[in-house]
Enzyme design. Structure first.
Site, short mmCIF file in Angstrom:
data_model
loop_
_atom_site.label_atom_id
_atom_site.label_comp_id
_atom_site.label_asym_id
_atom_site.label_seq_id
_atom_site.Cartn_x
_atom_site.Cartn_y
_atom_site.Cartn_z
N SER A 164 -48.86 -48.76 75.48
CA SER A 164 -48.11 -48.86 74.23
C SER A 164 -46.85 -48.00 74.30
O SER A 164 -45.80 -48.37 73.78
CB SER A 164 -48.99 -48.44 73.05
OG SER A 164 -49.57 -47.19 73.30
N SER A 223 -42.52 -46.48 61.34
CA SER A 223 -43.46 -47.39 61.99
C SER A 223 -44.37 -48.01 60.95
O SER A 223 -44.77 -47.33 59.99
CB SER A 223 -44.30 -46.60 63.00
OG SER A 223 -45.48 -47.29 63.27
N GLU A 227 -39.86 -40.82 79.92
CA GLU A 227 -41.27 -40.42 79.82
C GLU A 227 -41.53 -39.16 80.65
O GLU A 227 -42.23 -38.25 80.22
CB GLU A 227 -42.20 -41.56 80.26
CG GLU A 227 -43.67 -41.22 80.02
CD GLU A 227 -44.58 -42.42 79.79
OE1 GLU A 227 -44.20 -43.55 80.14
OE2 GLU A 227 -45.69 -42.20 79.27
N ASP A 286 -45.56 -49.00 84.84
CA ASP A 286 -45.64 -49.55 83.48
C ASP A 286 -44.28 -50.03 82.99
O ASP A 286 -44.14 -51.14 82.46
CB ASP A 286 -46.19 -48.50 82.51
CG ASP A 286 -47.55 -48.00 82.93
OD1 ASP A 286 -48.17 -48.64 83.80
OD2 ASP A 286 -47.99 -46.95 82.41
N HIS A 300 -53.36 -45.80 90.15
CA HIS A 300 -52.92 -44.46 90.58
C HIS A 300 -52.25 -44.54 91.96
O HIS A 300 -52.46 -43.69 92.82
CB HIS A 300 -54.08 -43.46 90.55
CG HIS A 300 -54.45 -43.08 89.15
ND1 HIS A 300 -53.77 -42.12 88.44
CD2 HIS A 300 -55.39 -43.57 88.30
CE1 HIS A 300 -54.28 -42.02 87.22
NE2 HIS A 300 -55.26 -42.89 87.11
N TYR A 336 -53.96 -36.41 84.19
CA TYR A 336 -53.06 -37.28 84.95
C TYR A 336 -52.12 -36.42 85.81
O TYR A 336 -52.00 -36.62 87.02
CB TYR A 336 -52.25 -38.17 83.99
CG TYR A 336 -51.37 -39.17 84.69
CD1 TYR A 336 -51.80 -40.46 84.92
CD2 TYR A 336 -50.10 -38.82 85.13
CE1 TYR A 336 -50.99 -41.39 85.56
CE2 TYR A 336 -49.28 -39.73 85.77
CZ TYR A 336 -49.74 -41.01 85.98
OH TYR A 336 -48.93 -41.91 86.63
N GLY A 346 -52.74 -45.72 72.62
CA GLY A 346 -53.48 -44.80 73.49
C GLY A 346 -54.68 -45.44 74.14
O GLY A 346 -55.68 -44.77 74.41
N GLY A 367 -54.56 -47.32 77.05
CA GLY A 367 -54.36 -47.62 78.46
C GLY A 367 -53.66 -48.94 78.69
O GLY A 367 -53.63 -49.45 79.81
N ASP A 410 -48.77 -45.96 92.05
CA ASP A 410 -47.30 -46.01 91.95
C ASP A 410 -46.64 -44.69 92.33
O ASP A 410 -45.65 -44.67 93.06
CB ASP A 410 -46.83 -46.52 90.56
CG ASP A 410 -47.36 -45.75 89.38
OD1 ASP A 410 -48.23 -44.86 89.56
OD2 ASP A 410 -46.90 -46.02 88.24
C1 GLA Z 1 -50.39 -44.68 83.80
C2 GLA Z 1 -49.01 -44.34 84.36
C3 GLA Z 1 -48.62 -45.29 85.51
C4 GLA Z 1 -49.73 -45.38 86.55
C5 GLA Z 1 -51.10 -45.62 85.89
C6 GLA Z 1 -52.24 -45.53 86.87
O1 GLA Z 1 -50.38 -45.91 83.17
O2 GLA Z 1 -48.01 -44.41 83.35
O3 GLA Z 1 -47.39 -44.87 86.08
O4 GLA Z 1 -49.74 -44.24 87.37
O5 GLA Z 1 -51.36 -44.68 84.84
O6 GLA Z 1 -52.17 -46.54 87.82
#
Ligand code: GLA
Length: 373
Positions: A114, A54, A147, A159, A21, A209, A109, A111, A23
């Site tokens: 994907s 898919s 996104e 990511d 958390h 988030y 989903g 983390g 970026d």
């Molecule tokens: C998700 C978001 C990223 C980042 C992480 C937490 O993966 O897509 O941009 O903020 O959570 O570090």
């Protein structure tokens, strides 16, 4: 499948070693691309239709290049459609229809990104197929824009950046305020990173988030009146007492405290890795988890349970949640030779407590997207 499609591409998933958390707060993160993959089978069509299929879900989506507006019913296909939308908005020419078939062994989903993998892969493949001259950094930015603007998650660049820039056996230290990065060779010697999948479907991830992003923005607005800063990560932990005074808000203070200390942990982690100080690395992972649990509040019962179990195993030196949180995955630094024992131990204990089966696996550090046919 190989015969009926003209081209095949693949892109990795990612885990973030440290810097969670961070970026979207303009700090530094230290992710790696891993060998779980999304594959994309591609062929051109003779009309302007675009189709998305898919091997992992039953959904079949047919849209047209003339109308790329967001439609909820397009479901996960909104990721690739979002990329096409942003590419066209930026003036890139996409003037022929095509079929895209996705296949993924990244647990959805969970983390491990994907979705960013699909976004980056789509952009990479379209750049190749339509001869668009787009570098890896720009691919990451376009994927992130899709996104945020198209799919509605206010995510940072981490990511998409690591998935696009990933390099075998290297992590990147990414400065998210300026999108500058450097590769860092990863050698954990006798240790390895295990991924612990809680199989607890992430709950409220998007809304929670976005709530954290908003809290950080509110804190930044207040703190800008007291400090000459552009991002929360411009602050350092010596200032915490004064920051508390300025914020006058316990929740915002907890969020800011996590951000500042987590950002500092990224360099501590890199330095400890450089001198192979594994005890230190383990402690940094534990501190990070505690901070995400207590101050940033993005963990939860299942993540805390799996992290505690891992930390109780004799050859695990530290574990923490990774990614957005609220369910999903954790990582643990363990002795390589104890992996099987560790896996059995974690899976058994986790089931005893939660009545859910966890999956524990080893991952390798991989390259970014590739054309494989
Ligand atoms: C998700 C978001 C990223 C980042 C992480 C937490 O993966 O897509 O941009 O903020 O959570 O570090």
């Amino acid at each position: 499948m190989n015969d009926i499609y003209d081209s095949i591409y693949e892109a990795p998933a990612r885990v973030n070693l440290i810097g969670e958390h961070i970026d979207y707060n303009g700090g530094k993160v230290f992710p790696v691309a891993i060998n779980l993959k999304t594959k994309l089978y591609f062929r051109f069509r003779k009309d302007l239709d675009i189709t998305f299929n898919s091997l992992n879900t039953n959904l079949f989506i047919k849209r047209n290049l003339e109308n790329l507006n967001y439609e909820k019913t397009s479901d996960w296909a909104n990721y690739p459609i979002g990329v096409i939308y942003i590419l066209k908005e930026k003036g890139y020419i996409i003037n022929k229809g095509f079929d895209m078939l996705f296949e993924s062994n990244i647990p959805l989903g969970s983390g491990l990104s994907s979705s960013a993998s699909i976004l980056v892969l789509t952009c990479y493949a379209l750049a190749k197929e339509f001869n668009l001259n787009i570098g890896k950094k720009e691919i990451a930015k376009i994927a992130q824009e899709a996104e945020v603007k198209y799919c509605g998650l206010s995510c940072g660049i981490m990511d998409e950046a690591i998935i696009s820039l990933g390099k075998k056996n290297n992590g990147i230290i990414l400065d998210c305020s300026e999108f500058k990065y450097s590769y860092v060779p990863i050698d954990f010697k006798d240790y390895t990173i295990a991924v612990l999948q809680t199989n607890k479907k992430r709950a409220l991830t998007e809304s929670k988030y976005n709530e954290r992003v908003k809290e950080c923005n509110s804190a930044l607005e207040i703190l800008k009146k007291h400090y000459n800063i552009s991002n929360l990560c411009d602050l350092n932990s010596n200032e915490l007492e004064n920051i508390k005074e300025s914020l006058k808000n316990d929740i915002l203070f907890k969020r800011v405290k996590h951000v500042i200390k987590e950002n500092e942990r990224v360099y501590e982690f890199k330095n400890a890795l450089g001198i192979f100080d594994f005890t230190k690395l383990g402690n940094i992972l534990k501190e990070s988890h505690d901070s995400l649990k207590n101050d940033y509040e993005t963990s939860g019962f299942h993540l805390d349970t799996i992290v505690d179990i891992a930390n109780n195993f004799k050859d695990c030196i530290g574990a923490r949640m990774t990614g957005a949180g609220f369910g999903g995955c954790a990582i643990a630094l363990i002795k390589k030779e104890s992996f099987i024992e560790f896996k059995n131990y974690v899976e058994e204990k986790y089931f005893e407590i939660t009545k859910i089966n966890a999956n524990v696996y080893l991952v390798e550090i991989e390259d970014g997207p590739k054309k494989i046919k």
